[in-house]
Scaffold this motif. Structure first.
Motif, PDB file in Angstrom:
ATOM      1  N   THR A 391       0.819  -1.208   0.000  1.00 22.56           N
ATOM      2  CA  THR A 391       0.000   0.000   0.000  1.00 22.56           C
ATOM      3  C   THR A 391       0.855   1.261   0.000  1.00 22.56           C
ATOM      4  O   THR A 391       2.029   1.242   0.360  1.00 22.56           O
ATOM      5  CB  THR A 391      -0.930   0.056   1.227  1.00 22.56           C
ATOM      6  N   ILE A 392       0.224   2.361  -0.408  1.00 21.48           N
ATOM      7  CA  ILE A 392       0.791   3.698  -0.316  1.00 21.48           C
ATOM      8  C   ILE A 392      -0.125   4.498   0.593  1.00 21.48           C
ATOM      9  O   ILE A 392      -1.362   4.418   0.468  1.00 21.48           O
ATOM     10  CB  ILE A 392       0.858   4.364  -1.700  1.00 21.48           C
ATOM     11  N   LYS A 393       0.452   5.238   1.489  1.00 27.93           N
ATOM     12  CA  LYS A 393      -0.354   6.071   2.378  1.00 27.93           C
ATOM     13  C   LYS A 393      -0.004   7.538   2.178  1.00 27.93           C
ATOM     14  O   LYS A 393       1.162   7.891   1.969  1.00 27.93           O
ATOM     15  CB  LYS A 393      -0.154   5.668   3.844  1.00 27.93           C
ATOM     16  N   LEU A 394      -1.031   8.384   2.246  1.00 27.72           N
ATOM     17  CA  LEU A 394      -0.856   9.825   2.221  1.00 27.72           C
ATOM     18  C   LEU A 394      -1.131  10.351   3.625  1.00 27.72           C
ATOM     19  O   LEU A 394      -2.120   9.960   4.265  1.00 27.72           O
ATOM     20  CB  LEU A 394      -1.810  10.471   1.211  1.00 27.72           C
ATOM     21  N   TRP A 395      -0.255  11.231   4.097  1.00 30.21           N
ATOM     22  CA  TRP A 395      -0.330  11.724   5.473  1.00 30.21           C
ATOM     23  C   TRP A 395      -0.427  13.249   5.491  1.00 30.21           C
ATOM     24  O   TRP A 395       0.214  13.931   4.691  1.00 30.21           O
ATOM     25  CB  TRP A 395       0.923  11.315   6.256  1.00 30.21           C
ATOM     26  N   GLY A 408      -3.551  -1.089  -5.008  1.00 30.34           N
ATOM     27  CA  GLY A 408      -3.615  -1.485  -6.409  1.00 30.34           C
ATOM     28  C   GLY A 408      -2.452  -2.344  -6.852  1.00 30.34           C
ATOM     29  O   GLY A 408      -2.595  -3.199  -7.724  1.00 30.34           O
ATOM     30  N   HIS A 409      -1.292  -2.129  -6.236  1.00 31.17           N
ATOM     31  CA  HIS A 409      -0.131  -2.966  -6.572  1.00 31.17           C
ATOM     32  C   HIS A 409      -0.308  -4.358  -5.970  1.00 31.17           C
ATOM     33  O   HIS A 409      -0.875  -4.516  -4.875  1.00 31.17           O
ATOM     34  CB  HIS A 409       1.156  -2.336  -6.041  1.00 31.17           C
ATOM     35  N   SER A 410       0.219  -5.357  -6.666  1.00 27.25           N
ATOM     36  CA  SER A 410       0.084  -6.737  -6.193  1.00 27.25           C
ATOM     37  C   SER A 410       1.293  -7.203  -5.392  1.00 27.25           C
ATOM     38  O   SER A 410       1.266  -8.292  -4.824  1.00 27.25           O
ATOM     39  CB  SER A 410      -0.121  -7.686  -7.383  1.00 27.25           C
ATOM     40  N   GLN A 411       2.359  -6.382  -5.365  1.00 28.36           N
ATOM     41  CA  GLN A 411       3.524  -6.715  -4.559  1.00 28.36           C
ATOM     42  C   GLN A 411       4.016  -5.443  -3.857  1.00 28.36           C
ATOM     43  O   GLN A 411       3.410  -4.379  -3.969  1.00 28.36           O
ATOM     44  CB  GLN A 411       4.630  -7.338  -5.420  1.00 28.36           C
ATOM     45  N   TRP A 412       5.095  -5.580  -3.120  1.00 25.46           N
ATOM     46  CA  TRP A 412       5.563  -4.492  -2.279  1.00 25.46           C
ATOM     47  C   TRP A 412       5.944  -3.253  -3.098  1.00 25.46           C
ATOM     48  O   TRP A 412       6.337  -3.339  -4.246  1.00 25.46           O
ATOM     49  CB  TRP A 412       6.730  -4.949  -1.413  1.00 25.46           C
ATOM     50  N   ILE A 413       5.842  -2.079  -2.439  1.00 21.69           N
ATOM     51  CA  ILE A 413       6.140  -0.803  -3.078  1.00 21.69           C
ATOM     52  C   ILE A 413       7.575  -0.420  -2.748  1.00 21.69           C
ATOM     53  O   ILE A 413       7.965  -0.374  -1.589  1.00 21.69           O
ATOM     54  CB  ILE A 413       5.206   0.321  -2.563  1.00 21.69           C
ATOM     55  N   TRP A 414       8.360  -0.121  -3.777  1.00 16.46           N
ATOM     56  CA  TRP A 414       9.756   0.254  -3.582  1.00 16.46           C
ATOM     57  C   TRP A 414       9.978   1.767  -3.620  1.00 16.46           C
ATOM     58  O   TRP A 414      10.900   2.274  -3.018  1.00 16.46           O
ATOM     59  CB  TRP A 414      10.637  -0.408  -4.639  1.00 16.46           C
ATOM     60  N   THR A 415       9.155   2.502  -4.346  1.00 15.97           N
ATOM     61  CA  THR A 415       9.467   3.911  -4.561  1.00 15.97           C
ATOM     62  C   THR A 415       8.201   4.718  -4.815  1.00 15.97           C
ATOM     63  O   THR A 415       7.250   4.223  -5.438  1.00 15.97           O
ATOM     64  CB  THR A 415      10.445   4.068  -5.754  1.00 15.97           C
ATOM     65  N   THR A 433       5.331  -2.907 -12.291  1.00 14.32           N
ATOM     66  CA  THR A 433       4.536  -1.820 -12.844  1.00 14.32           C
ATOM     67  C   THR A 433       4.767  -0.513 -12.099  1.00 14.32           C
ATOM     68  O   THR A 433       5.229  -0.496 -10.956  1.00 14.32           O
ATOM     69  CB  THR A 433       3.031  -2.134 -12.792  1.00 14.32           C
ATOM     70  N   ILE A 434       4.419   0.579 -12.784  1.00 12.41           N
ATOM     71  CA  ILE A 434       4.374   1.913 -12.198  1.00 12.41           C
ATOM     72  C   ILE A 434       2.918   2.353 -12.247  1.00 12.41           C
ATOM     73  O   ILE A 434       2.226   2.147 -13.256  1.00 12.41           O
ATOM     74  CB  ILE A 434       5.233   2.907 -13.002  1.00 12.41           C
ATOM     75  N   LYS A 435       2.437   2.939 -11.179  1.00 14.99           N
ATOM     76  CA  LYS A 435       1.071   3.461 -11.166  1.00 14.99           C
ATOM     77  C   LYS A 435       1.106   4.965 -10.922  1.00 14.99           C
ATOM     78  O   LYS A 435       1.906   5.463 -10.118  1.00 14.99           O
ATOM     79  CB  LYS A 435       0.221   2.763 -10.110  1.00 14.99           C
ATOM     80  N   LEU A 436       0.256   5.667 -11.632  1.00 14.06           N
ATOM     81  CA  LEU A 436       0.074   7.096 -11.425  1.00 14.06           C
ATOM     82  C   LEU A 436      -1.257   7.296 -10.715  1.00 14.06           C
ATOM     83  O   LEU A 436      -2.279   6.719 -11.106  1.00 14.06           O
ATOM     84  CB  LEU A 436       0.087   7.847 -12.761  1.00 14.06           C
TER      85      LEU A 436
END
Length: 660
Positions: A391-395, A408-415, A433-436
């Motif tokens: 996941t990505i979180k906005l704070w 939305g990503h199926s594996q860990w987020i690197w960047t 993949t890259i997601k916008l």
């Protein structure tokens, strides 16, 4: 070609025209059971039979594997018992063949006093053959292997079957999809254990077989897990466990790590997490070992077990609870993917360089596992974080509250990285993949796909029109942000690209890679400008200075280097970290007491610290101690008054307040 089915024949291959074997004079069988044309020997089972490649004439000569079991029992009662066990085992193998990563059982029968089992042929190479061809295994590949094979082991163990002989030769990489297939559940192993234990026969392979199986003939799910651990060791180091076993017995297991540094195949040391998992797999005492594939999978995914594991005769030791974080942290630690973002240069008024930091940083809690990347939005109030929890979180940093979670990503987020206008967020993942994302709504705008491996770093151009991405596939891709189309691919690194960064004018791109090199690219001509060499180990992060005059790089060699972009020479080397430097970021310039502009830099390291540096002197200003855990990412707010760090300690983000 006809193949003699006498398991003792020294040269079983014969021409089609022969009726009798030219080596042992045994009558040749044109079609086994009237259906299977045996072509050649694939392997010899040492007196208990052979494995053959055959054609199924009823299926347009489709290839299959015929396994022959030829026990040399003197007593008819023993042979009868073997036949009964063979049939029972074949029924079990028929159930196992329901799994896509286990060869399907096609037939089982007795003919000419031999027992035969016909299974699906898997087109591919086994992992031992891959090693022989020079293919090397890094931490990421071992992770993929574990995640691919553990569900297979869970499947067979839940059905009461123990493989007993897991090793590289018995794992095939299927050519059509790259998935790993576990082979050789040979009933000969099961029957040998049952019928021949009175003469001390043990099933397994020396070095891969655990003590309880080797000494007592007992095998449990934990026994297969030991063999899986030794297989990982062999693939990582190229050192055969059988060789170590012959020289040292089981004592080699307690010092397996020393073979990593002596191995030419291992490019970087293992993370503490993978090392600890391998420790649990390689325990000689079965009570101290993982007891089920579920336990390992739970550590890999940090999720509850998929189903309850079947009861065993063993008690789960508390030792198996030690590893309670994602093994996939290993891939992040291996890469040091903290991410680097270009920050708009802003001069703020001060009488001295940055040197006062809040003693008690605030913390943001919410991720379920490691935080690998953090980035400030241009407004200086919003922070984005990417994690192993996919996941990505906005704070909101005004109140330190979570705004929303992006999934939305199926594996860990690197960047993760914000666009210059703060309206778009880019994320790169191990899912290739890259997601916008639309920052205001939290909705996915589009997915950029085309890389052959995980995305390690993303960066927006200063005008926000181009997105650059680095990948484990050694490529850098340039993307049109408005259309999502690939503009160009930059090739030149010989190993993974760990970090990319745009120059302030948007004309140049810098990239750092595992090949220990930093490359500069002209984005107008899309050609390489120059290569910087000087780091002794892989480069983890790169960042342009706000004025675009110099470049900084962080490396696994524990140093930060400052480079002159014109001459390509290292201006200065910053030393002080005691472990790899995973992330670096320039801070906005400040004014010192002599009214001089001073440049500063922040760095995050696996030594659990964030350091602030005065780049004019090359001296360390201050060390921010985070307690425990690796620091994978650091980022600075646009005004330089906040530093965010993310890492492996308790899955939290720390926000450090900078004052003058």
């Amino acid at each position: 070609m006809r193949c003699c089915l006498n398991p003792d024949c020294p040269n079983p291959h014969n021409h089609d025209s022969h009726q009798y074997c030219q080596s042992c004079n045994t009558p040749l069988i044109p079609l086994l059971r009237g259906r299977y044309r045996v072509i050649k020997v694939l392997s010899d089972e040492g007196g208990f039979g052979r494995t053959y490649l055959a054609e199924d004439v009823d299926k347009l000569n489709e290839w299959c594997v015929v396994k022959q079991f030829a026990p040399k029992f003197q007593e008819s009662s023993a042979l009868k018992k073997a036949v009964e066990l063979f049939k029972e085992e074949a029924k079990q193998l028929q159930k196992l063949g329901e799994h896509d990563q286990i060869p399907a059982l096609l037939a089982y029968f007795e003919q000419n006093n031999y027992l035969f089992l016909v299974q699906q042929f898997i087109d591919g190479q086994n992992l031992s053959q891959e090693l022989q061809q020079g293919i090397t295994y890094n931490e990421s590949k071992i992770l993929q292997l574990l995640l691919d094979l553990l569900p297979v082991l869970k499947f067979i163990h839940d059905r009461g079957i123990i493989h007993r002989d897991i090793k590289p030769q018995n794992i095939i990489r299927r050519q059509r999809d790259g998935r790993l297939v576990l082979i050789d559940f040979g009933s000969s192993k099961q029957l040998t254990v049952t019928v021949q234990t009175q003469i001390g026969t043990t099933i397994g392979s020396h070095g891969y077989t655990p003590m309880e199986q080797m000494h007592n003939g007992e095998a449990y799910p934990a026994s297969d897990l030991f063999s899986l651990g030794t297989t990982c060791f062999h693939l990582l180091t190229g050192v055969r466990p059988s060789q170590l076993w012959m020289e040292h017995g089981y004592s080699w297991v307690s010092s397996w790590r020393r073979h990593l540094s002596n191995s030419g195949s291992v490019k970087v040391p293992l993370s503490g997490y993978l090392s600890e998992v391998l420790d649990n797999l390689l325990q000689t005492d079965i009570q101290q070992r993982y007891q089920s594939a579920d336990e390992v999978l739970k550590d890999l995914t940090n999720e509850p077990s998929f189903t309850s594991a079947p009861a065993t005769l063993l008690t789960v030791s508390s030792t198996t609870q030690r590893v309670n974080r994602l093994l996939v942290y290993a891939a992040i630690l291996l890469l040091g993917l903290g991410g680097v973002w270009y920050l708009q240069a802003r001069v703020f008024s001060s009488h001295q360089p940055v040197n006062k930091v809040s003693q008690a940083p605030s913390t943001l809690k919410g991720h379920a596992s490691d935080v690998n990347s953090v980035a400030f939005a241009p407004d200086g109030v919003t922070l984005a974080s990417g994690s192993d929890d996919k996941t990505i979180k906005l704070w909101n940093l005004a109140n330190n509250q979570e705004i929303r979670t992006l999934k939305g990503h199926s594996q860990w987020i690197w960047t993760v990285a914000f666009s210059p206008d703060g309206q778009t967020l880019a994320s790169g993942s191990a899912d290739k993949t890259i997601k916008l994302w639309n920052v205001s709504s939290g909705k996915e705008i589009r997915t950029l796909a085309g890389n052959g491996d995980g995305i390690t770093s993303v960066a927006f151009s200063p005008d926000g029109k181009i997105l650059a991405s680095g990948s484990l596939d050694q490529k850098i891709k340039l993307w049109n942000v408005a259309t999502g189309k690939e503009i160009h691919t930059l090739s030149g690194h010989s190993q993974a690209v760990a970090s990319v960064a745009f120059s302030p004018d948007g004309q140049t791109l810098a990239s750092g890679g595992w090949d220990k090199k930093i490359k500069l690219w002209n984005l107008t001509t899309e050609k390489e400008i120059r290569t910087f060499e000087g780091h002794s180990q892989l480069v983890q992060a790169v960042a342009f200075s706000p004025d675009g005059v110099s470049l900084a790089s962080g490396s696994k060699d524990k140093t930060i280097k400052l480079w002159n972009l014109v001459t390509g020479e290292a201006i200065r080397t910053l030393t002080g970290h005691t472990d790899k430097v995973n992330s670096i970021v320039y801070l906005p310039k400040s004014i010192n007491q002599k009214n001089q502009t001073v440049a500063n830099l922040a760095s995050g390291s696996s030594d659990n610290t964030v350091k602030l540096w005065n780049l004019e002197t090359g001296k360390e200003i201050r060390t921010l101690k985070t307690g425990s855990g690796y620091i994978y990412a650091v980022a600075s707010s646009p005004n330089g008054k906040m530093i965010a760090s993310g890492g492996s300690a308790d899955n939290i983000i720390k926000i450090w307040q900078i004052s003058n």
